[in-house]
Every structure is written in C-alpha cells, then in structure tokens.
Design an enzyme around this catalytic site. Sequence first.
Site, short mmCIF file in Angstrom:
data_model
loop_
_atom_site.label_atom_id
_atom_site.label_comp_id
_atom_site.label_asym_id
_atom_site.label_seq_id
_atom_site.Cartn_x
_atom_site.Cartn_y
_atom_site.Cartn_z
N ARG A 185 49.92 71.31 23.42
CA ARG A 185 50.25 70.00 23.95
C ARG A 185 50.27 69.00 22.79
NH1 ARG A 185 44.89 67.36 26.92
NH2 ARG A 185 46.30 65.59 27.07
N ARG A 186 50.79 67.80 23.07
CA ARG A 186 50.81 66.73 22.08
C ARG A 186 51.40 67.18 20.76
NH1 ARG A 186 44.99 63.64 23.22
NH2 ARG A 186 45.83 62.39 24.91
N HIS A 209 49.22 70.72 34.47
CA HIS A 209 48.26 70.35 35.53
C HIS A 209 48.37 68.87 35.86
CE1 HIS A 209 44.37 69.45 37.42
NE2 HIS A 209 44.05 68.69 36.39
N PHE A 210 48.33 68.02 34.84
CA PHE A 210 48.17 66.61 35.22
C PHE A 210 49.47 65.92 35.60
CE2 PHE A 210 47.76 65.76 30.45
CZ PHE A 210 48.84 64.90 30.31
N HIS A 211 50.59 66.57 35.33
CA HIS A 211 51.82 65.97 35.90
C HIS A 211 51.95 66.31 37.38
CE1 HIS A 211 52.77 65.05 31.73
NE2 HIS A 211 53.59 64.13 32.22
N HIS A 219 36.83 61.46 33.26
CA HIS A 219 37.14 62.26 34.44
C HIS A 219 37.23 61.37 35.67
CE1 HIS A 219 38.08 65.34 37.16
NE2 HIS A 219 37.27 64.73 37.98
N TYR A 228 40.14 60.15 39.32
CA TYR A 228 39.95 59.87 40.76
C TYR A 228 40.21 58.40 41.07
CZ TYR A 228 38.40 64.58 41.09
OH TYR A 228 38.38 65.94 41.04
FE1 HAS Z 1 42.31 67.38 36.23
C1 HAS Z 1 42.39 67.74 32.81
C2 HAS Z 1 39.85 69.71 36.47
C3 HAS Z 1 42.13 66.90 39.64
C4 HAS Z 1 44.19 64.53 35.92
N1 HAS Z 1 43.17 66.37 34.67
C5 HAS Z 1 43.10 66.69 33.34
C6 HAS Z 1 43.84 65.74 32.56
C7 HAS Z 1 44.32 64.80 33.45
C8 HAS Z 1 43.89 65.21 34.77
C9 HAS Z 1 45.13 63.57 33.11
O1 HAS Z 1 37.82 71.01 34.60
C10 HAS Z 1 44.06 65.80 31.07
C11 HAS Z 1 43.17 64.88 30.31
C12 HAS Z 1 43.51 64.94 28.84
O2 HAS Z 1 44.38 64.17 28.40
O3 HAS Z 1 42.95 65.79 28.14
N2 HAS Z 1 41.23 68.20 37.76
C13 HAS Z 1 40.32 69.18 37.65
C14 HAS Z 1 39.85 69.59 38.97
C15 HAS Z 1 40.52 68.80 39.87
C16 HAS Z 1 41.36 67.92 39.10
C17 HAS Z 1 38.85 70.64 39.29
N3 HAS Z 1 43.03 66.01 37.53
C18 HAS Z 1 42.81 65.97 38.88
C19 HAS Z 1 43.41 64.79 39.44
C20 HAS Z 1 44.00 64.12 38.39
C21 HAS Z 1 43.75 64.90 37.20
C22 HAS Z 1 43.36 64.42 40.90
C23 HAS Z 1 44.75 62.85 38.35
C24 HAS Z 1 44.99 62.07 39.36
N4 HAS Z 1 41.34 68.54 34.90
C25 HAS Z 1 40.30 69.36 35.20
C26 HAS Z 1 39.73 69.89 33.94
C27 HAS Z 1 40.47 69.33 32.90
C28 HAS Z 1 41.46 68.48 33.53
C29 HAS Z 1 38.62 70.82 33.78
C30 HAS Z 1 40.27 69.56 31.39
C31 HAS Z 1 41.22 70.56 30.87
C32 HAS Z 1 41.16 70.67 29.37
O4 HAS Z 1 40.71 71.72 28.89
O5 HAS Z 1 41.55 69.74 28.66
C33 HAS Z 1 40.30 68.84 41.38
O6 HAS Z 1 39.59 67.71 41.76
C34 HAS Z 1 41.54 69.00 42.18
C35 HAS Z 1 41.29 68.97 43.66
C36 HAS Z 1 42.55 69.04 44.44
C37 HAS Z 1 42.75 69.78 45.53
C38 HAS Z 1 44.08 69.74 46.23
C39 HAS Z 1 43.96 69.16 47.64
C40 HAS Z 1 45.30 68.98 48.24
C41 HAS Z 1 45.64 67.93 49.02
C42 HAS Z 1 47.02 67.85 49.59
C43 HAS Z 1 47.07 68.46 50.94
C44 HAS Z 1 48.45 68.81 51.28
C45 HAS Z 1 49.01 68.60 52.44
C46 HAS Z 1 50.43 68.93 52.53
C47 HAS Z 1 48.28 68.00 53.59
C48 HAS Z 1 41.71 70.65 46.10
C49 HAS Z 1 44.67 66.87 49.38
C50 HAS Z 1 50.93 68.93 53.91
C51 HAS Z 1 52.36 68.62 53.89
C52 HAS Z 1 53.21 69.17 54.75
C53 HAS Z 1 54.62 68.79 54.68
C54 HAS Z 1 52.79 70.16 55.74
CU CU Z 2 38.45 65.93 34.55
#
Ligand code: HAS
Ligand code: CU
Length: 557
Positions: A446-447, A383-385, A232, A236
């Site tokens: 998947r996969r 999700h992860f793309h 995990h 990050y």
């Molecule tokens: Fe995830 C599975 C939970 C974030 C990557 N995640 C994956 C896998 C990958 C991955 C690769 O709880 C698959 C792994 C595999 O092969 O099995 N993930 C989360 C949660 C977050 C999260 C709670 N993941 C990421 C990030 C990744 C990533 C970041 C890569 C870089 N994920 C999971 C969970 C799984 C999971 C389970 C397991 C699922 C399963 O069953 O297999 C959070 O940390 C996300 C927080 C993000 C936010 C968004 C904030 C937005 C921002 C942008 C602001 C926008 C602005 C736009 C300012 C709260 C900062 C303004 C623009 C204008 C033009 C006005």
């Molecule tokens: Cu994770």
Amino acid sequence: MSALTPTVLAPQGYQLPDEQRRALRWTIYIGYAALVAGVFHGLANALSYAKIDIIGYFPALRTYYQGLTAHGVANVLIFTFSFSNAFLPLMTARALARPLHSGLLWTSFATLVLGNVMVIYAVVTNQASVLYTSYAPLQAHWTYYVGLVLVVVSTWLSLATMLVALRGFRREHVGARVPLLAFLAIVSYLMWVLASLPIETEFIVFLIPWSMGITDKVDPLITRTLFWFTGHAIVYAWLLPAYVSWYALIPRQVGGVVISDSYSRIVFILFLLLSIPVGFHHQYTDPGVSEAMKALHGVLTFGVFFPSLATAFSVMAALEIGGRRRGGTGLLGWIRKLPWRDPSVTAQLLAMIIFVLGGATGLVNASFTMNQVIHNTTWVPGHFHMTVGTAVALTLMGVAYWLIPYLTGRRLWSRGVALASSWFYAVGILIFARGMISAGLEGMPRRTFRAQATYDSPAWDIGGALTGIGGSIMFIGVMLFFVTIGMTIIAGKKGDAPSDIPVSSTLTAPAKEGWEVRLDKFGFWVVMAIILILISYGPFFGTYLPANPVSPGYAPF
Ligand code: HAS
Ligand code: CU
C-alpha cells in the site's frame, strides 16, 4: 403483521430556525466538497496500481505523497466530520424538538472553516506530505497540525450544541427517556470526543512544538501509539453517523420500523465502551509494544465486532418488515420489494451489502497472525474502501439525496443520475477491492506509486488492473453524485422537497422503569469507557513513559 404495529410513533416534524439550518447546510457543503475534491487523487492512485501514471496531469501536484495526503485528509477527515458536525446536531434537534444553540453552532462552523484553510494551505504548498496518519518522524508544517486540531475542536463544539439541547430537554421533561434518534446521535459524538483526546495530546504536546522548532526531536512510538489510540475509534466515529441513518431513518424510508428501542441503545453503548481500547490492532508489527498488550487489544477487537453483527441483524429485520409490508413474500422475495427506485435507499442498501465484505476482511486484519500476511499491503486499503469508503461514504451520499433537498427546499435534480451514481460506485468498489485484496495477498504494498516503483511482481498485474478499472468506475460514481447534488443546489425545482426528516417509528417503546432507564445515563457509560481505556492502555504508558525523543523531523517528499 399485527404484532409488528409500532408502539412508538415518530413525533411529527420539528423545524429548526432558518438561520440554524443555514449553518448546518454550509457545514455539510464543506463535507461533500471535500468528498469530491479528494477523489481525484484516488483515481490517480488506483490507476497507478494498473501502472498508468496520470499524476503529471494534475496542476500544482508535486508528488504522489502530496496527492495521497490530500486524498486521505479530504475523504476520511474533512468529509466525514463536516457531515457529522451538521447531521448529528440536526438529528438531535429534530428528536428533542428544540432549537440548537446558535452561538455554538456558528463557532463550530467557523472553527471548521479555519481548520480547513490551514490544512489546505499546508497540503497545497506541499509542506504536509505526511499522509492522514501523520506518522512522525515525517514532519509537516505546523499549520497542518494546528488545522487538524481545530477540525477536532469543531467536533467538540458540535457535541456541545447537542448537550446543551439535551440539558434543556431534560429540564423540561424531568424523568423522560431521551428519544432514540437523539440518543444515537449523542452517543456517536460522545464516543468520538472521548476518543479524540489522545490525538489532540499527540498534536499539541508533541507534534506542534516539534514542527515549530520548539523541540528538536520526537518519539515516533509514543506519537504512533497516541494516533492509533484515537485512530481505531475514529473509524467508528465515521461509521456511527451512517448507523444512525440505518437504525433510525432507513426503516421509515423502506416502510419498516426500528425493531427494538433498547437493542439499538445497547448497540451504541457497546460502541462507546469498546471502540477505543483496541488501537494496538494497528500496531501488531510495532516493536516496543508488548505481546500481551497486543493480544488484549486483539481480543477486544473481536468484542467490538459484535455490535456490528447485532446491527446487521437489526437493520435486516427492519428492512424485512418494510419489504413484507410492501408485498414481498417468501424467504427472500421481500428484498425485491424494497424501494430500489429511491436513490437514497438504494445507495444505503448497496453500502450495507458491501459492508458485509468490509466487516469480514476486518476479521482477518484483527487476527494477530493473519495480520502479518496483509499488514501494509493493498489488502488494507481494500478493507477500508469497503468500510469507510463505501459503508460510510455511499451511505452519506444516499443521505444527501433527501438531506440536500430538505435543507435547500429544492427537489432532487435527477433521480436517474442519482441511482446511476450509486450503482457505478458499488460495482466499482467490488472490482477495486477484489483487485486490492488479491494483490495484497501477493504482497503488493500500500501507499506505493506502483507506476513508477523500481520493484514489481507479475503476481500484482491482475489485481493492479482490477484496482485501476474499479477505481475509475468509482470515480465516475462520485462525479455523477457531484453533478446531482450540484445541480440540485443550483437548479433544483423550488418546493416539492421533503419537509421533514424521515424518522422511523419503533416497534417497542422505551421502558419507563427498570435497567433500561440506565442506558440514558451518559455520564455513567463514559466513566465505564474510561475504566476500560485505563485497563487497556495504562500498562503501556505506565511502563513506557517518559517519552524518548530520538528522531529529528524528515520531509523527504
Ligand atoms: Fe478496519 C484497518 C479491523 C471495521 C476502517 N480499518 C483499517 C484502516 C481503516 C479502517 C481506515 O484489526 C486502515 C488504517 C490505516 O491507514 O492503516 N476494522 C476491523 C474490524 C472491523 C473494522 C474487526 N474498519 C472498520 C470500519 C472502518 C474501518 C467500520 C471505517 C468506517 N481494520 C481492522 C484492523 C486494521 C484495520 C485490525 C489494521 C490492519 C493493518 O494491519 O494495518 C469490524 O468492526 C467490522 C464489523 C463489521 C461487520 C459487518 C456488519 C454488516 C452490516 C451490514 C448488514 C447488511 C445488511 C444488508 C442488513 C460485522 C451492519 C441487507 C441488504 C439487503 C438488500 C438485504
Ligand atoms: Cu482499527
């Protein structure tokens, strides 16, 4: 706007010695080459969900899983870490206005190259079709595991270059605060290096001796758990370098400022503390891990969601300041005024917008019960793309549009093609992820090579088709990126390239005394992170160990 006059102006540009810039440039080239090499199988995979089989056209590709391993390893392991190995030390050197340690820099580069050669050998000869998660009892040739160990060692050496520079800075500036940009870069890799210890243990203690025939059986639960212990936090580790750009560079690029020094540092410290003790959210369905451990990790996952929410607020504020300074008015009028014609900015703005959806889908994953619906379906790659595949990848492409000119001294070859690349990519991912997510909710696995699968469901047809269409558009986006960067390196006009890194000014200065000063005490925060890790993983290992090796190796593909 007078209240928004920055109090800490970015220091004027420091230039690294040419020989060090060369090391960084070649490290980064490896990263972008891996990005481009990896997406070919991404296209094949996406089309397979639309029931189109193009795998036969790939020379030397023997199986779908060989290609999927290449895709995952190249795009999430080699691309991301090669980039960070160069980018983070570069940011540190610039912020501390000091050269790096040449010996460490080149050793890190050599280790990365050697690791790559071994991994490429194993994957290309189809001896490592185990996917990037390296789940035992799938077994790879030992060169694959040793190669990945070396890639990780190269990241340690990269952190060492930063720490050596930091030590020099601290010696010369006794009692001074660590400049924000250096702070963010160093914490990113401190977190990662701490997080990488379990996967190194998994490979060195279990998988390498097993793949060499020194041991004949392996314990799949222990190795999976060690993988996700790192796995995990690794997401990050991919994200934080992008956040470094969003926090400390993008404000300058849009004419804004970083809104708060302490706020930015606190967010990164929260990542250091909370990125690691959440790995069981990838193992909610694994037997052999108690419900209590899974629940604890589930709660902490909601905790690590918070610093990203805080990031959204901070980055949005910095953008709004920039947009208003550029003449934007009204509630949303500033968005139009952002420099959308600057390809570096546009790529990163699109990456941010899509990350909102990536984050939201993360919450569904993290929820213990909802996870049962989507686990191992295409929802997860959906999700992860949008996270690593866009928030990170598109940001790093956006960074390239100033970084490659900066490192080569050549002007960006075509602003129009660069802009087109980002828009193609962003539109593509929205269609692709919509397809993956909706079909995932219908249970599309998947996969799985759907084009040849013997089981199928009509409920997957629309989602599968969208996946294929979106994936093809994303592929065009990366090819346009490749052309832009390739042509810049070969044929970009000499001179007229940015001579400095776009370091932002900060609205509030770092405090000279009080609790904020403690934020710079890296050793203290690492100890705190270790305590949280012991609480969250201690009970599992305490009750489970010693390992129970029951399975021989399999290499079915
Ligand atoms: Fe995830 C599975 C939970 C974030 C990557 N995640 C994956 C896998 C990958 C991955 C690769 O709880 C698959 C792994 C595999 O092969 O099995 N993930 C989360 C949660 C977050 C999260 C709670 N993941 C990421 C990030 C990744 C990533 C970041 C890569 C870089 N994920 C999971 C969970 C799984 C999971 C389970 C397991 C699922 C399963 O069953 O297999 C959070 O940390 C996300 C927080 C993000 C936010 C968004 C904030 C937005 C921002 C942008 C602001 C926008 C602005 C736009 C300012 C709260 C900062 C303004 C623009 C204008 C033009 C006005
Ligand atoms: Cu994770």
